[in-house]
Design a protein around this motif. Structure first.
Motif, PDB file in Angstrom:
ATOM      1  N   VAL A   1       9.459  -7.777   2.815  1.00 29.49           N
ATOM      2  CA  VAL A   1       9.728  -7.740   4.237  1.00 29.49           C
ATOM      3  C   VAL A   1       9.298  -6.381   4.770  1.00 29.49           C
ATOM      4  N   ARG A   2       8.854  -6.338   6.010  1.00 31.29           N
ATOM      5  CA  ARG A   2       8.502  -5.053   6.619  1.00 31.29           C
ATOM      6  C   ARG A   2       9.698  -4.555   7.418  1.00 31.29           C
ATOM      7  N   ALA A   3      10.366  -3.530   6.885  1.00 26.61           N
ATOM      8  CA  ALA A   3      11.604  -3.026   7.473  1.00 26.61           C
ATOM      9  C   ALA A   3      11.373  -1.941   8.513  1.00 26.61           C
ATOM     10  N   GLY A   4      10.184  -1.387   8.593  1.00 29.26           N
ATOM     11  CA  GLY A   4       9.854  -0.342   9.557  1.00 29.26           C
ATOM     12  C   GLY A   4       8.351  -0.225   9.647  1.00 29.26           C
ATOM     13  N   LEU A   5       7.887   0.674  10.504  1.00 30.89           N
ATOM     14  CA  LEU A   5       6.456   0.898  10.650  1.00 30.89           C
ATOM     15  C   LEU A   5       5.978   2.102   9.848  1.00 30.89           C
ATOM     16  N   ASN A   6       6.853   3.080   9.672  1.00 31.04           N
ATOM     17  CA  ASN A   6       6.537   4.256   8.879  1.00 31.04           C
ATOM     18  C   ASN A   6       7.841   4.707   8.236  1.00 31.04           C
ATOM     19  N   SER A   7       7.955   4.574   6.929  1.00 29.24           N
ATOM     20  CA  SER A   7       9.238   4.714   6.250  1.00 29.24           C
ATOM     21  C   SER A   7       9.185   5.783   5.172  1.00 29.24           C
ATOM     22  N   ARG A   8      10.376   6.249   4.785  1.00 24.46           N
ATOM     23  CA  ARG A   8      10.471   7.367   3.856  1.00 24.46           C
ATOM     24  C   ARG A   8      10.953   6.968   2.470  1.00 24.46           C
ATOM     25  N   ASN A   9      12.059   6.224   2.389  1.00 23.47           N
ATOM     26  CA  ASN A   9      12.575   5.826   1.079  1.00 23.47           C
ATOM     27  C   ASN A   9      13.649   4.768   1.260  1.00 23.47           C
ATOM     28  N   ILE A  10      14.207   4.323   0.143  1.00 24.76           N
ATOM     29  CA  ILE A  10      15.250   3.302   0.172  1.00 24.76           C
ATOM     30  C   ILE A  10      16.409   3.745  -0.709  1.00 24.76           C
ATOM     31  N   ALA A  11      17.575   3.128  -0.487  1.00 27.38           N
ATOM     32  CA  ALA A  11      18.760   3.408  -1.294  1.00 27.38           C
ATOM     33  C   ALA A  11      19.538   2.114  -1.475  1.00 27.38           C
ATOM     34  N   MET A  12      20.187   1.986  -2.643  1.00 25.33           N
ATOM     35  CA  MET A  12      20.949   0.797  -3.000  1.00 25.33           C
ATOM     36  C   MET A  12      22.439   1.055  -2.821  1.00 25.33           C
ATOM     37  N   SER A  13      23.178   0.097  -2.263  1.00 20.41           N
ATOM     38  CA  SER A  13      24.620   0.247  -2.142  1.00 20.41           C
ATOM     39  C   SER A  13      25.287   0.146  -3.505  1.00 20.41           C
ATOM     40  N   HIS A  14      26.515   0.633  -3.603  1.00 21.43           N
ATOM     41  CA  HIS A  14      27.229   0.696  -4.878  1.00 21.43           C
ATOM     42  C   HIS A  14      27.381  -0.675  -5.520  1.00 21.43           C
ATOM     43  N   ASP A  15      27.497  -1.722  -4.705  1.00 19.28           N
ATOM     44  CA  ASP A  15      27.728  -3.066  -5.226  1.00 19.28           C
ATOM     45  C   ASP A  15      26.461  -3.909  -5.290  1.00 19.28           C
ATOM     46  N   GLY A  16      25.332  -3.337  -4.905  1.00 21.73           N
ATOM     47  CA  GLY A  16      24.068  -4.060  -4.972  1.00 21.73           C
ATOM     48  C   GLY A  16      23.831  -5.052  -3.856  1.00 21.73           C
ATOM     49  N   GLN A  17      24.711  -5.088  -2.849  1.00 22.73           N
ATOM     50  CA  GLN A  17      24.544  -6.070  -1.769  1.00 22.73           C
ATOM     51  C   GLN A  17      23.548  -5.636  -0.706  1.00 22.73           C
ATOM     52  N   TRP A  18      23.453  -4.308  -0.490  1.00 20.35           N
ATOM     53  CA  TRP A  18      22.683  -3.814   0.653  1.00 20.35           C
ATOM     54  C   TRP A  18      21.626  -2.812   0.199  1.00 20.35           C
ATOM     55  N   LEU A  19      20.517  -2.847   0.898  1.00 14.87           N
ATOM     56  CA  LEU A  19      19.455  -1.873   0.698  1.00 14.87           C
ATOM     57  C   LEU A  19      19.198  -1.192   2.023  1.00 14.87           C
ATOM     58  N   ALA A  20      19.254   0.140   2.036  1.00 16.90           N
ATOM     59  CA  ALA A  20      19.021   0.908   3.256  1.00 16.90           C
ATOM     60  C   ALA A  20      17.601   1.459   3.238  1.00 16.90           C
ATOM     61  N   VAL A  21      16.928   1.392   4.375  1.00 15.98           N
ATOM     62  CA  VAL A  21      15.546   1.865   4.515  1.00 15.98           C
ATOM     63  C   VAL A  21      15.518   2.970   5.561  1.00 15.98           C
ATOM     64  N   ALA A  22      15.067   4.156   5.159  1.00 14.35           N
ATOM     65  CA  ALA A  22      14.971   5.300   6.071  1.00 14.35           C
ATOM     66  C   ALA A  22      13.625   5.258   6.781  1.00 14.35           C
ATOM     67  N   ASN A  23      13.655   5.315   8.101  1.00 10.74           N
ATOM     68  CA  ASN A  23      12.431   5.182   8.888  1.00 10.74           C
ATOM     69  C   ASN A  23      12.129   6.422   9.727  1.00 10.74           C
TER      70      ASN A  23
ATOM     71  N   PHE B   1       0.824  -1.205   0.000  1.00  6.19           N
ATOM     72  CA  PHE B   1       0.000   0.000   0.000  1.00  6.19           C
ATOM     73  C   PHE B   1       0.861   1.260   0.000  1.00  6.19           C
ATOM     74  N   ALA B   2       0.580   2.169  -0.932  1.00  5.96           N
ATOM     75  CA  ALA B   2       1.187   3.506  -0.956  1.00  5.96           C
ATOM     76  C   ALA B   2       2.707   3.451  -1.133  1.00  5.96           C
ATOM     77  N   VAL B   3       3.154   3.002  -2.315  1.00  3.65           N
ATOM     78  CA  VAL B   3       4.578   3.021  -2.649  1.00  3.65           C
ATOM     79  C   VAL B   3       5.084   4.455  -2.595  1.00  3.65           C
ATOM     80  N   HIS B   4       6.288   4.638  -2.041  1.00  2.00           N
ATOM     81  CA  HIS B   4       6.793   5.985  -1.800  1.00  2.00           C
ATOM     82  C   HIS B   4       8.303   6.015  -1.991  1.00  2.00           C
ATOM     83  N   GLY B   5       8.824   7.104  -2.542  1.00  4.13           N
ATOM     84  CA  GLY B   5      10.256   7.333  -2.544  1.00  4.13           C
ATOM     85  C   GLY B   5      11.019   6.857  -3.751  1.00  4.13           C
ATOM     86  N   GLY B   6      10.367   6.218  -4.699  1.00  5.49           N
ATOM     87  CA  GLY B   6      11.059   5.820  -5.916  1.00  5.49           C
ATOM     88  C   GLY B   6      11.703   4.451  -5.825  1.00  5.49           C
TER      89      GLY B   6
END
Length: 508
Positions: free
Chosen positions: A191-213, A153-158
């Motif tokens: 996966v649910r990474a937070g309860l109320n989140s802002r956006n995500i970012a990909m690491s340079h090598d594609g191994q990690w995804l960061a979720v801003a909460n 529900f409600a995709v946000h942040g690109g």
């Protein structure tokens, strides 16, 4: 909707009941957020009293938050604001264990050894349809819809693509992160990474995804391989106060994530590679007014660096080499240039009228790199010379805009007029003369916004941002309409190649 106000012997408006009637549809009955953010003391920060009442009454620029002054009386608005300041019976928590328990991987997903379609996988464009929470997968050569899949529900942040362009990740406001395999045209899991989140970012090598909460006030690091939680970083400033994360950005050249903090005068940089980028031994000692703190056990992986600033900054734009960050203050009255190498402000930009730096773009003009940004409260675009940070020109538009887009293969910038009576217009601006060469009116009276280009820049895709909307395909050279694809409130559009190569003209 009457209740006894504290310390008063007379009935007053019931803030809880008014919230349920007017606000819960967007912010959820439990106030933990839906299409709108969570509204509890832990996430409202300093926005209490008159500031909160003003937002309820007048709305908030550049968001879906409309004003309620024409529906609610002043005492009713005061009652809602007062009720939002009351804590929940139990402070919500979301631990790494809880997040991992929420993980759902598809039982029917089968990875393909090659794309299951015949088109160029690097010329795929994803269209986020907010009307019914789906994403359409477009072939960038034929403009046929290859797949249409449901999202949280409600995709946000690109969305964010893996560096090879095969996988894409989308995030919803309520913290769900979903992985999709473009080659297989299948959802992999979520996966649910937070309860109320802002956006995500990909690491340079594609191994990690960061979720801003926003809630909890954390940065969650996911493994892109299986969506498992590998680290939850509590966001606490130097004074020991927690802060919401306004956004997280990928800085591939620096091998790091960069965080904007909502409630603290700090910028954080998180290492995604302990052996390279700004965290290696030969570089870190040159920092000024910064520090590195090891939060991981693997030789500094996910180490944190703080940069002290005068006041919280938001809505970041980066130079192509990611050495300079441009942010705006909370009031939206100026821009500040922070050099990430030395960790301090090096320039201040005259950008009143709430610049929307996050949708800014840059290009080469007369041998100089310039950047341009729309303003959410003024009908102008500001063009800045990135060599010495002076204002080159302001381009008058027919109203405040939200998005800018271009491509290295086109001589034009496309700028929407998102707010006000001219919301049905799209300006096409020459990148060298800085003059508007044409104003398109593809859907009279409807909101026209957000341009994306095909991989080669030959076509521009524009949204009619309505429930009965469409994506319009234009010939980027002749500016003539080629095709119109019906869509359910299409918002952002994201071309694989443009995003993974950080093409000039694409916001990063």
């Amino acid at each position: 909707m009457l209740a006894l106000l504290p310390g008063m012997g007379q009935a007053g408006p019931d803030g809880a009941a008014l919230f349920a009637e007017h606000c819960a549809a967007c912010h959820a009955e439990n106030r933990l957020g839906g299409t709108g953010p969570a509204l509890i003391p832990e996430t409202l920060g300093r926005m209490f009293g008159p500031a909160l009442e003003q937002v309820i009454a007048e709305g908030r620029p550049a968001t879906q938050m409309a004003g309620f002054a024409d529906q609610l009386s002043a005492p009713e608005i005061t009652a809602i604001a007062a009720w939002l300041g009351t804590p929940l019976a139990e402070t919500p928590v979301w631990t790494a264990e809880m997040a991992n328990t929420s993980r759902e991987m598809s039982d029917t997903y089968t990875p393909a050894t090659a794309p299951v379609f015949s088109g160029d996988p690097m010329n795929i464009t994803l269209v986020v349809e907010t009307g019914d929470h789906h994403v359409s997968v477009l072939d960038g050569d034929t403009f046929e819809v290859l797949d249409r899949f449901a999202t949280p529900f409600a995709v946000h942040g690109g969305p964010k693509f893996s560096p090879d362009g095969r996988y894409v990740f989308v995030m919803s406001r309520d913290g769900w992160v979903q992985k999709y395999d473009i080659w297989s045209l299948q959802v992999v899991g979520r996966v649910r990474a937070g309860l109320n989140s802002r956006n995500i970012a990909m690491s340079h090598d594609g191994q990690w995804l960061a979720v801003a909460n926003y809630l909890p006030q954390t940065l969650t690091i996911l493994s892109t391989a299986d969506l498992s939680v590998v680290r939850v970083i509590d966001v606490i400033d130097r004074k020991g106060q927690p802060s919401r994360v306004s956004a997280v950005y990928q800085a591939p050249d620096r091998h790091s994530f960069v965080l904007a903090l909502k409630d603290a005068p700090e910028i954080w940089e998180i290492a995604t590679d302990p052996a390279a980028g700004p965290f290696h031994d030969g570089f870190v000692h040159s920092y000024e007014a910064s520090m590195e703190e090891a939060l991981g056990a693997e030789e500094g992986l996910f180490a944190r660096r703080r940069i002290d600033i005068d006041e919280p900054l938001d809505d970041f734009f980066f130079s192509p080499d990611y050495r300079n960050l441009i942010g705006t203050n909370r009031e939206g009255t100026k821009g500040e240039v922070i050099n990430l190498d030395v960790g301090r402000k090096i320039a201040e930009l005259p950008l009143p009228g709430m610049p929307h730096l996050g949708s800014g773009i840059s290009w080469m003009r007369d041998g100089h790199r310039v950047m341009a940004t729309p303003h959410l409260q003024e009908g102008v675009l500001s063009v800045i010379d990135m060599t010495d940070w002076h204002l080159v020109q302001t381009i008058k538009t027919d109203g405040p805009g939200f998005f800018l887009r271009s491509h290295e293969a086109t001589p034009y910038v496309w700028a929407d007029v998102f707010f006000g009576p001219h919301k049905d217009e799209m300006h096409v601006i020459d990148k060298q003369s800085l003059q508007i060469v044409r104003t398109l009116n593809p859907a009279l009276g409807k909101t026209v916004a957000h341009t994306e280009f095909t991989r080669d820049g030959s076509h521009a895709l524009v949204s009619i941002w309505e429930e009965d909307g469409a994506v319009i395909v234009y010939d980027a050279k002749t500016l003539e309409e080629v095709r119109r694809l019906p869509m359910n409130k299409p918002s952002g559009k994201y071309n694989v190649w443009n995003k993974i190569t950080f093409d000039d003209g694409t916001s990063h």
